[in-house]
Design a protein around this motif. Structure first.
Motif, PDB file in Angstrom:
ATOM      1  N   GLY A 139      -5.283   9.550  -1.162  1.00 11.22           N
ATOM      2  CA  GLY A 139      -5.802   8.271  -0.712  1.00 11.22           C
ATOM      3  C   GLY A 139      -4.771   7.172  -0.896  1.00 11.22           C
ATOM      4  O   GLY A 139      -3.687   7.383  -1.429  1.00 11.22           O
ATOM      5  N   THR A 140      -5.133   5.983  -0.413  1.00 14.15           N
ATOM      6  CA  THR A 140      -4.230   4.837  -0.510  1.00 14.15           C
ATOM      7  C   THR A 140      -4.483   4.068  -1.797  1.00 14.15           C
ATOM      8  O   THR A 140      -5.625   3.966  -2.262  1.00 14.15           O
ATOM      9  CB  THR A 140      -4.417   3.906   0.696  1.00 14.15           C
ATOM     10  N   ILE A 141      -3.416   3.520  -2.333  1.00 10.96           N
ATOM     11  CA  ILE A 141      -3.477   2.746  -3.567  1.00 10.96           C
ATOM     12  C   ILE A 141      -2.709   1.445  -3.347  1.00 10.96           C
ATOM     13  O   ILE A 141      -1.591   1.460  -2.822  1.00 10.96           O
ATOM     14  CB  ILE A 141      -2.864   3.514  -4.751  1.00 10.96           C
ATOM     15  N   ALA A 142      -3.318   0.328  -3.707  1.00 13.81           N
ATOM     16  CA  ALA A 142      -2.655  -0.974  -3.575  1.00 13.81           C
ATOM     17  C   ALA A 142      -1.686  -1.180  -4.727  1.00 13.81           C
ATOM     18  O   ALA A 142      -2.003  -0.895  -5.882  1.00 13.81           O
ATOM     19  CB  ALA A 142      -3.691  -2.092  -3.540  1.00 13.81           C
ATOM     20  N   THR A 143      -0.496  -1.687  -4.405  1.00  5.04           N
ATOM     21  CA  THR A 143       0.481  -1.943  -5.465  1.00  5.04           C
ATOM     22  C   THR A 143       0.111  -3.169  -6.286  1.00  5.04           C
ATOM     23  O   THR A 143       0.483  -3.288  -7.444  1.00  5.04           O
ATOM     24  CB  THR A 143       1.879  -2.126  -4.864  1.00  5.04           C
ATOM     25  N   ILE A 173       0.851  -1.185   0.000  1.00 11.77           N
ATOM     26  CA  ILE A 173       0.000   0.000   0.000  1.00 11.77           C
ATOM     27  C   ILE A 173       0.893   1.243   0.000  1.00 11.77           C
ATOM     28  O   ILE A 173       1.871   1.305   0.742  1.00 11.77           O
ATOM     29  CB  ILE A 173      -0.916   0.044   1.244  1.00 11.77           C
ATOM     30  N   TYR A 174       0.562   2.198  -0.844  1.00  6.70           N
ATOM     31  CA  TYR A 174       1.231   3.492  -0.730  1.00  6.70           C
ATOM     32  C   TYR A 174       0.176   4.597  -0.735  1.00  6.70           C
ATOM     33  O   TYR A 174      -0.940   4.419  -1.214  1.00  6.70           O
ATOM     34  CB  TYR A 174       2.276   3.698  -1.824  1.00  6.70           C
ATOM     35  N   ASP A 175       0.559   5.721  -0.165  1.00  8.00           N
ATOM     36  CA  ASP A 175      -0.373   6.830   0.029  1.00  8.00           C
ATOM     37  C   ASP A 175      -0.015   7.951  -0.947  1.00  8.00           C
ATOM     38  O   ASP A 175       1.093   8.488  -0.899  1.00  8.00           O
ATOM     39  CB  ASP A 175      -0.282   7.334   1.474  1.00  8.00           C
ATOM     40  N   ARG A 176      -0.927   8.274  -1.824  1.00  8.88           N
ATOM     41  CA  ARG A 176      -0.718   9.353  -2.790  1.00  8.88           C
ATOM     42  C   ARG A 176      -1.532  10.560  -2.349  1.00  8.88           C
ATOM     43  O   ARG A 176      -2.762  10.534  -2.376  1.00  8.88           O
ATOM     44  CB  ARG A 176      -1.143   8.911  -4.192  1.00  8.88           C
ATOM     45  N   GLU A 177      -0.863  11.598  -1.909  1.00  8.96           N
ATOM     46  CA  GLU A 177      -1.527  12.802  -1.414  1.00  8.96           C
ATOM     47  C   GLU A 177      -1.048  14.006  -2.209  1.00  8.96           C
ATOM     48  O   GLU A 177       0.144  14.291  -2.269  1.00  8.96           O
ATOM     49  CB  GLU A 177      -1.218  13.018   0.075  1.00  8.96           C
ATOM     50  N   LEU A 178      -1.987  14.711  -2.828  1.00  8.68           N
ATOM     51  CA  LEU A 178      -1.635  15.910  -3.581  1.00  8.68           C
ATOM     52  C   LEU A 178      -1.635  17.154  -2.709  1.00  8.68           C
ATOM     53  O   LEU A 178      -1.239  18.229  -3.158  1.00  8.68           O
ATOM     54  CB  LEU A 178      -2.590  16.094  -4.765  1.00  8.68           C
ATOM     55  N   GLY A 179      -2.106  17.019  -1.470  1.00  9.47           N
ATOM     56  CA  GLY A 179      -1.972  18.115  -0.516  1.00  9.47           C
ATOM     57  C   GLY A 179      -3.023  19.198  -0.665  1.00  9.47           C
ATOM     58  O   GLY A 179      -4.087  19.000  -1.246  1.00  9.47           O
TER      59      GLY A 179
END
Length: 382
Positions: free
Chosen positions: A63-67, A18-24
């Motif tokens: 949000g979180t994205i599954a690899t 899981i990684y977290d992609r946040e554009l802020g």
């Protein structure tokens, strides 16, 4: 892994990172104060002025994205379908396991909030006698809040992935951006609050108005308050004084938007934006203290006792009715509401000592006893 032994094909594990992609977010603040102060060598001294501020905040997707984006057999997460094809956890986590995590591929802003306020204030000191000074302050404030939650159209069709689909535009050269979620890539696609633009018909059939990802929410609120303080300072001698004050303050209220499905009198379900406003918190503070110096100023002491009467405290509550119209909601939602009062007692002591010309020390001690009164915290423990 997500094991389950209820029934097949549940006995499997699904591993992923899981990684977290946040554009802020972006925030822009402007403020201006204009103040006039009278001469301070007079028995009556005063200050008066005005204050204005504006805060603009823009939030962007995150949000979180599954690899590993492959779903378990049957497309369900956590548990397999049992009666009614229910898959526990699927509704919450499904988008995490899609190629783009369900995030807008263009990274368009998801909220645009504006707060603007102004205030007029005055304060005055008056030497009643050589030893007794009276003080008074008064402030009038107004604050306006506006919330714009933005949603961008998704095209609900599985027949094709290019061209014009149900009013959505998908140029072939940007299909790679959209992942599995076929967003309308027109820059004008910020959908207004429920209206004709919220009703779409895909090849799978009509989509209920208000489906998440389609409709935006807008709300506004205005608050005003009058706050102030009065006090007395009494000089015992040139080194020691006692003081007392009573102050009243307010923390501005707020506005909250939430989405929910309300049950209509006929049994139909309608998705709505809940526009919930909570009132300002109020606090009246009483303080009595002593300040002074000893040993030719090498020791200074400041101590005070206080009582705070705190009312209309904002707490998050779980509610099962729409506060706008009293209709029952399919699922409870969290809302901020004024739901408690508190009494706060305490004292503070601060001492500063100059041991030598190069060595100083500070001692502080504080104690407070705070107790919520008439506080209501709704839960659904059953």
């Amino acid at each position: 892994g997500i094991p389950n032994s209820c029934n097949e094909p549940a006995d499997n594990n699904f591993f992923t990172g899981i990684y977290d992609r946040e554009l802020g977010a972006e925030s822009e603040e402007l403020s201006q104060e204009l103040r006039f102060t009278s001469s301070q060598d007079q028995a009556f001294r005063y200050t008066a002025g005005g204050y204005w501020y504006q805060v603009d905040e823009k939030a962007y997707p995150g949000g979180t994205i599954a690899t590993n984006q492959v779903l378990p057999d049957g497309g369900a997460i956590a548990f397999p379908p049992f009666e009614g094809n229910l898959a526990v956890g699927t509704a919450i986590f499904y988008e995490t396991f899609t190629p783009d995590g369900g995030l807008d591929p263009l990274g368009r802003k998801v909220s645009d909030d504006n707060t603007e306020g102004w205030a007029l204030f005055t304060g005055m000191d008056f030497d009643i006698t050589d030893q007794l000074i009276g003080r008074a302050e008064l402030r009038y404030s107004q604050e306006a809040q506006e919330i714009n939650n933005l949603r961008y159209n998704k095209c609900y069709t599985s027949a094709t992935t290019s061209g014009v689909l149900g009013g959505c535009v998908f140029p072939d050269d940007v299909l790679a951006l959209t992942g599995d979620d076929k967003y309308d890539l027109r820059q004008i696609a910020a959908v207004p609050l429920f209206g004709p633009d919220c009703q779409f018909t895909s090849l799978e059939g009509p989509v209920r108005p208000g489906t998440p990802g389609q409709c935006s929410g807008r709300g506004s609120a205005r608050f005003e308050s009058v706050t102030g303080r009065v006090g007395l300072d009494f000089k015992i001698n040139s080194d020691w004084m006692v003081y007392g004050s009573i102050a009243y303050g307010e923390k501005p209220g707020g506005l909250q938007l939430a989405s929910g499905n309300q049950i209509l009198p006929g049994g139909d379900v309608e998705t709505v934006v809940i526009n919930s406003t909570f009132d300002p918190e109020e606090l009246t503070a009483y303080e009595l203290g002593v300040k002074g110096a000893a040993f030719d100023g090498r020791l200074t002491i400041s101590t005070a006792v206080f009582y705070n009467d705190w009312k209309e405290i904002v707490l998050r509550q779980l509610t099962e009715t729409n506060p706008d119209n009293g209709l029952t909601l399919e699922q409870p939602v969290w809302l901020n509401v004024n739901a408690g009062d508190a009494d706060v007692w305490g004292f503070e002591i601060e001492a500063n000592a100059g041991f030598t010309e190069n060595l100083t020390g500070r001692f502080t001690l504080g104690w407070a006893d705070a107790e919520l009164d008439n506080a209501s915290q709704d839960v659904f423990e059953t």
